[in-house]
Design an enzyme around this catalytic site. Structure first.
Site: not given
Length: 448
Positions: A135, A278, A334
């Site tokens: 990694t 929201c 959106k």
């Protein structure tokens, strides 16, 4: 069993290396394990695993008995002796944290150096492929490639292959994870390396996902960060639930039943910041509720800060182009709605106007004359002169614009941008750059 076995040297016989070596040998490849620790080498050659992992002892015993797995101690002579026979060098050494948090990649560098240095002084008719399985951060493997070329001469993609194939092995289930991975990722930069990687992992029965080398490096970090994020999120929800008289396990159990939005690829695409009526409101409410309960929930509290930073990042990006006129294509939070409440595009437009920039707006879903209630109040507070900024067509909005912030998708937008190949496009939705490049070789786009 595979049809075309490769000879594979696995450098590093820790957890990843031992499992990789044993499982590749069990699938029919001829594997040589290499490690600086003689005790690990001796264990493998004695038919015993060098690490504790369920099911690994049986595999190691089987492949050492039939001769498909042997091990040797790392050293210059040992590495040089591998070059005549080895097709693949799989680098599985550790990359532990340094004191400042950076990964220590010195072991990876040492292994690749030893292979390329031996290649420089040997016969280059063979094309070994070095696959980094350790990694490492994005840019590491490409940096190593440049370094070994400068110091030793052989070039990646010409004299040897260099690829990045991150592993996704969990301790205690590593053998099954190796044999049945969720996906196999290969960061490759040449066709021969890609072909070799596909042969190496053909036993999975699924195609290898070929990406750029930095993308492959980043995928591993993204996966692990997401796993950690899920654990932290579930624990914070559990703490809030317990203090509120709710049952945290039940909350998360029901949450996970929604595989359309919650446990899915929904929302997991780089793009622009969230907004609307929201998400911001409910995050604030949850943070307020937690503070009333005297609970510290740093992850949930950080989400709005992260969202705000993404908006600031976009404004800084726009500013870097020093535009006189910016076209904002899509103002609502959106596409498909006329809701502008807490829209990040409104925030960007507001910032641009405050900086003295000329702003033109086009949005197919926005009718300024039909805004009412909280929607209208929000615009009157943030963009009181919106009607003067809104254009009737994308062409009108794009006229004389230096930068276009793209938040909506449509053939009319594509067509107009295709006619303006020199405009800088900031693709906030992350969905149009390929199409635009196809339309114009001169397209100068910026995508996340």
């Amino acid at each position: 069993m595979i049809d075309q076995p490769l000879t594979v040297a696995v450098h590093g016989l820790g957890h990843v290396g031992a499992v990789s070596a044993a499982c590749l040998a069990d699938q029919g490849h001829h594997v040589i394990g290499v490690d600086i620790d003689r005790s690990k080498v001796d264990q493998i050659n004695a038919g015993q695993p060098s690490v504790s992992e369920p099911g690994l002892a049986d595999v190691v015993g089987r492949v050492t008995a039939n001769g498909r797995l042997i091990a040797r101690v790392h050293g210059a002579d040992a590495v040089a002796g591998l070059l005549d026979t080895v097709d693949v060098h799989l680098v599985c050494v550790g990359t532990p944290s340094s004191n400042n948090g950076s990964p220590d990649v010195s072991a990876v560098v040492t292994v690749v150096d030893s292979i390329v240095e031996a290649l420089a002084s040997g016969d280059r008719r063979r094309y070994p492929v070095i696959i980094v399985r350790s990694t490492v951060l994005p840019g590491t493997v490409d940096g190593i490639a440049r370094s070994v070329e400068e110091r030793f001469g052989p070039r990646a993609g010409v004299d040897f292959g260099l690829a990045m194939c991150p592993e996704f092995l969990r301790e205690a289930s590593a053998v099954s994870d190796f044999l049945d991975p969720p996906f196999t990722v290969a960061g490759v930069s040449d066709a021969r390396s890609e072909h070799t990687v596909n042969r190496l992992f053909a036993f999975t029965g699924r195609p290898v996902q070929s990406v750029t080398v930095p993308t492959a490096e980043m995928i591993k970090y993204a996966c692990n960060a997401f796993h950690a994020l899920k654990v932290a999120f579930a624990n914070e929800i559990g703490r809030i639930s317990q203090a509120s008289g709710a049952h945290g396990l039940s909350v998360m159990d029901v949450l996970c039943r929604d595989q359309r939005l919650n446990i899915s690829d929904a929302y997991l695409r780089p793009g622009f910041a969230f907004g609307g009526s929201c998400l911001p409101k409910d995050l604030r409410a949850l943070g307020h509720h937690s503070r009333r309960l005297d609970l510290d929930v740093p992850l949930i509290d950080s989400v709005l800060r992260s969202n705000d930073e993404h908006v600031r990042h976009t404004t800084r990006l726009i500013e870097s182009f020093r535009p006189r006129r910016v076209c904002v294509l899509g103002l609502t939070f959106k596409a498909g709605t006329d809701d502008v409440r807490e829209s990040p595009y409104v925030r960007v437009a507001e910032w641009l106007l405050g900086r003295g920039c000329e702003v033109a707006i086009w949005d197919p879903d926005l009718d300024t004359g039909r805004l009412t209630g909280a929607n209208q109040a929000y615009i009157e507070e943030r963009l009181p002169h919106l009607a003067r900024l809104v254009c009737s067509t994308p062409a009108e909005a794009l006229d004389e614009a230096d930068v276009a912030l793209l938040g909506t998708v449509g053939d009319d937008v594509l067509a107009e941008l295709g006619r303006r190949p020199r405009i800088t496009v900031i693709d906030a939705e992350g969905s149009l750059s390929v199409e635009l490049r196809d339309r114009s070789a001169d397209y100068q786009g910026v995508a996340w």
